[in-house]
Structure formats: C-alpha cells, structure tokens
Design a protein around this motif. Structure first.
Motif, PDB file in Angstrom:
ATOM      1  N   GLU A 194      34.820  33.666  48.087  1.00 32.81           N
ATOM      2  CA  GLU A 194      35.163  34.856  48.853  1.00 32.81           C
ATOM      3  C   GLU A 194      35.089  36.107  47.977  1.00 32.81           C
ATOM      4  O   GLU A 194      34.691  37.183  48.445  1.00 32.81           O
ATOM      5  CB  GLU A 194      36.560  34.708  49.453  1.00 32.81           C
ATOM      6  CG  GLU A 194      36.739  35.520  50.720  1.00 32.81           C
ATOM      7  CD  GLU A 194      37.945  35.065  51.528  1.00 32.81           C
ATOM      8  OE1 GLU A 194      38.396  35.806  52.403  1.00 32.81           O
ATOM      9  OE2 GLU A 194      38.435  33.934  51.263  1.00 32.81           O
ATOM     10  N   ALA A 195      35.470  35.942  46.733  1.00 29.94           N
ATOM     11  CA  ALA A 195      35.358  37.073  45.807  1.00 29.94           C
ATOM     12  C   ALA A 195      33.901  37.490  45.670  1.00 29.94           C
ATOM     13  O   ALA A 195      33.572  38.682  45.689  1.00 29.94           O
ATOM     14  CB  ALA A 195      35.939  36.702  44.447  1.00 29.94           C
ATOM     15  N   ALA A 196      33.017  36.500  45.567  1.00 27.96           N
ATOM     16  CA  ALA A 196      31.584  36.780  45.474  1.00 27.96           C
ATOM     17  C   ALA A 196      31.110  37.512  46.734  1.00 27.96           C
ATOM     18  O   ALA A 196      30.429  38.544  46.653  1.00 27.96           O
ATOM     19  CB  ALA A 196      30.811  35.483  45.299  1.00 27.96           C
ATOM     20  N   LYS A 197      31.503  36.984  47.866  1.00 24.87           N
ATOM     21  CA  LYS A 197      31.116  37.573  49.143  1.00 24.87           C
ATOM     22  C   LYS A 197      31.553  39.034  49.223  1.00 24.87           C
ATOM     23  O   LYS A 197      30.788  39.911  49.610  1.00 24.87           O
ATOM     24  CB  LYS A 197      31.766  36.772  50.262  1.00 24.87           C
ATOM     25  CG  LYS A 197      31.259  37.071  51.659  1.00 24.87           C
ATOM     26  CD  LYS A 197      31.769  35.987  52.601  1.00 24.87           C
ATOM     27  CE  LYS A 197      31.806  36.426  54.055  1.00 24.87           C
ATOM     28  NZ  LYS A 197      32.589  35.438  54.856  1.00 24.87           N
ATOM     29  N   GLN A 198      32.784  39.247  48.840  1.00 24.89           N
ATOM     30  CA  GLN A 198      33.325  40.607  48.913  1.00 24.89           C
ATOM     31  C   GLN A 198      32.614  41.558  47.958  1.00 24.89           C
ATOM     32  O   GLN A 198      32.546  42.753  48.196  1.00 24.89           O
ATOM     33  CB  GLN A 198      34.824  40.579  48.617  1.00 24.89           C
ATOM     34  CG  GLN A 198      35.529  41.871  48.959  1.00 24.89           C
ATOM     35  CD  GLN A 198      36.997  41.628  49.289  1.00 24.89           C
ATOM     36  OE1 GLN A 198      37.340  40.648  49.954  1.00 24.89           O
ATOM     37  NE2 GLN A 198      37.859  42.496  48.822  1.00 24.89           N
ATOM     38  N   ALA A 199      32.064  41.005  46.885  1.00 24.46           N
ATOM     39  CA  ALA A 199      31.304  41.833  45.953  1.00 24.46           C
ATOM     40  C   ALA A 199      29.844  41.918  46.393  1.00 24.46           C
ATOM     41  O   ALA A 199      29.018  42.543  45.723  1.00 24.46           O
ATOM     42  CB  ALA A 199      31.410  41.270  44.541  1.00 24.46           C
TER      43      ALA A 199
END
Lengths: 205, 205
Positions: free
Chosen positions: A35-40
């Motif tokens: 999710e962190a990747a997605k948000q970035a």
DNA sequence: TGTACATCAGTGAACGCGCGTTCACTGATGTAC
DNA sequence: TGTACATCAGTGAACGCGCGTTCACTGATGTAC
C-alpha cells in the motif's frame, strides 16, 4: 515536487512519507509495503530498489523519527538554559509535543515493535535522544543536597515514563478512553508535583 | 483436564488460553485465529461456534483481563486499608504486578488496539478497574489541605500514567532498551517522590 | 434398559484476498568519445 | 552536436502463503418415551 515519469526522482523519501501516513492512520499493524508503494505511485517491487523489505522501510521511518526527536529535545534543552530546572521541564514537554506533531514517526518508534538494536545508526539516534534528557537530569541533580540525591538516570526515567504514559493513555485515542484533562496539563502538573517532591520547587509556588 | 474426542468439552476457555499464549509470545500482530485454533487442537471453523471472529476472541481475552485486573486492584486497595496512603501505593504497585503476572491479558488490553467501548461488558470491566484507583485517590485527597488540593482524578491519572510508562518502557523488552533499574524500584521511588511532592509524605522519610 | 430423535459442537474442503518477495525485463538517464 | 553504450530505477507478471470466513456435513451427547 518529485519528477514523474518512468523514474520517480525521489522515491525513497516518497515511500517514507507514504509509510508515515499509513502508519499514522492505520497503526503499524495496518501498514503494508504494497500500500505504501501504491500511495507513492509505484509498483511494490520498486520498493526493493531502496529498502530490504517491509521491516527495513519501517526502520527508516523510525530512524528519521529518532533524529527529529533528538533535535527537538536538544532544542527544548537549549530553550531552558541556563536554568537546569527550565531545561528539564522543557525536555519533558518536548516528548508530548513530538508525539502530537509527528504521530507517524512516534508510532514507528514506539509501537511498531522494531528494536533500536536493529542497526548501529538506529541505536545511536535513539541513544542520542535519550542522552539529552539524562544530561538535563544530571544538571538538575547538582541542585539536590548530596546526601539525598537520587541517581539522575532514575529521575530521567521517571519523567520519561510519565511522559510516555500520558501520551499512550491520554493523548492517543487508544482504548476509547476519554481523557479527564488535557494531556499537556496532565504532564505539566505531573512533572510539577514530581519536582516538588524532589525539593526542587518551592512547596507553595 | 478437558475431555478430548469429537467434542472438546471446554473449547471456549481453551481458545482463550491458547490466545493468551500466542498474544504473549508474538504480540497482537502475530496472533491469528487459525493458530489459536490449532493450538487448542481444533479446526479454525470451530472457533465460530464460540466467537464472532478474530476480534471477538481478542475482546474476550481483554475482558477476562480487565476483570482479573479489577480484582487485583481491589485486593491491593483492601490490603492497604485503613491507611489511604498505603492503599494508594498498593494500587499503583498492582498495575506493574498485573503486567508481570498476566502478560497476555495485559497486551490484549493495552496493546491490541481493541476499544473498551466495544461492548458494555468490556466498558464496565475497564471502568471498574479504574474506579478503584480513583477511589484510592479520593481518600488520599482528603489528607491534603483543601486550598491546595488538586482534583483526585488528576493524580490518579498521574500515577496511572507513570505505572503504564514504566511497564511499557522498562518492564517489557519493547525497544531493546535496557532498564537502568528494576522496574519495581523505579515505580516505587517514582510514586514516592510524587507523593512527597503532594505533601503526603515527610520530606525526609 | 432400549430406542428414536433433536440438539449441538465439531470437521474438512473451499473461497477470495492481499500480502511480501522474486525475476527477467525495459525504458530513461547520463557519460565517453 | 551526435552516437554508442553502461547504468540504474522502474515494470508487470508470477509465486506461494496463511489468513479469516462460509458452508454443508457428521459424529457425539443427552433427553423423551
């Protein structure tokens, strides 16, 4: 800010900031690398160009947190100088101020379960932050009559514990508990009573 | 103890106890319904005969924890009677003693993120435990000159915060921090200094 | 005491999901000549 | 200024995994007669 396109430009820090938001909003449990990747705006696999994995990403967040925390403690200490008492009180307050202002960092540091022993860097940063409080305690100890002087580490531990307790129990929405008083007041008065107990503040201030 | 066979006999409590161990050993994050079922010698689906799901199982653990905690606080309070001071000190110590003796319950209650508002039962149990500390604080407040008397809720909050902080920071292996002093001593002296600050203990005891 | 039957606590197979992680790849960047 | 090429930061597909949860079922228990 960051250049967008095939190359992100500043992905490492962007991931840290995305993690910060997620940790703040969902707790360390709810935080996921994907999710962190997605948000970035990036594929999960891209994270591995900059971090060894999920844990390593959290550790970086915590590291940055300890550094900010250390700076804040330093600054608070300086603010109170040359009065040992004022410095000590200020560093106590700084703990709560930090938790309020940097909730994501705070959670990564104190609630995510990562150990400060994880890397030397992390250990150093954590130690340095604590050292400020201990320095303040030592300076304060000099004002206590030698015979009745407790080890400075002991009362820095007391203040640290009370600060931490106030934050966990009353400043964060933890177990749905309503705080009976504003946390800032609680900490302020708690430290006040404590210092009076040490004989460092007049009984009738 | 429990009858084994197709019917377990006392599965509900067996699940609670399995959860207790898992939560203690792996933290609330590491705890899974499936593993608790496995440890109780049962299929994950069987859990649903007794609980609404994972959260509900944790909530039951926490509920039992709050009840034990309340009993312990009560007992500590009685132990100190009729001295208001002794009662207050004893309840403070009981917090740490509880965390030590019932680590699984403790984690479920304070670190699992479940809200005490979840059910009326849970709320009642939590409130009752806290009420003991507040009662002790009220009795103690009567010994403070009326003009300079802070609200009893305030110093019960202080003691609660310090107790919680000592447990989190020094009594549990949390961030690899080495405790500079035994937690029991830290809490004992911390409360001592605090009470002196309130004027309830002679400055030179 | 024996049989029929309702109740209920368990099984076991299946599900969809999102996770962390790996891999061979490809597109962009920057440098050498 | 232009071309060749090394470097490197990203993609996207795939993986195996364990999770929580559901479902139709079955075996054990206990009660009525």
């Amino acid at each position: 800010m960051a250049k967008r396109g095939y190359h992100h430009g500043n992905l490492k820090q962007a991931l840290v900031e995305a993690s910060l938001e997620l940790i703040r909003d969902k707790g360390p449990t709810g935080f996921t690398l994907s999710e962190a990747a997605k948000q970035a705006g990036v594929t999960p696999a891209a994270v591995y160009r900059h971090f060894d994995g999920r844990e390593d990403l959290i550790a970086e967040v915590a590291l940055q947190g300890y550094r900010i925390f250390g700076d804040l403690m330093d600054y608070a200490f300086q603010t109170g100088q040359p009065s040992a008492l004022a410095s000590f009180e200020a560093t106590g307050r700084a703990y709560l101020a930090f938790a309020r202002k940097y909730p994501g960092h705070y959670v990564a540091m104190f609630e995510s379960g990562i150990s400060t022993q994880r890397t030397p860097e992390l250990h150093d940063a954590a130690t340095r932050a604590m050292a400020v409080l201990e320095t303040a305690a030592e300076a304060l100890a000099a004002h206590i009559p030698e015979g009745k002087r407790p080890p400075p580490q002991m009362f820095s531990a007391h203040i640290w514990a009370m600060s931490h307790g106030v934050v966990e129990l009353f400043a964060r929405g933890s177990p749905g508990t309503k705080s009976p008083f504003p946390p800032e007041d609680l900490l302020e008065t708690g430290i006040g009573v404590y210092l009076r107990g040490l004989g460092l503040v007049a009984p009738d201030s």
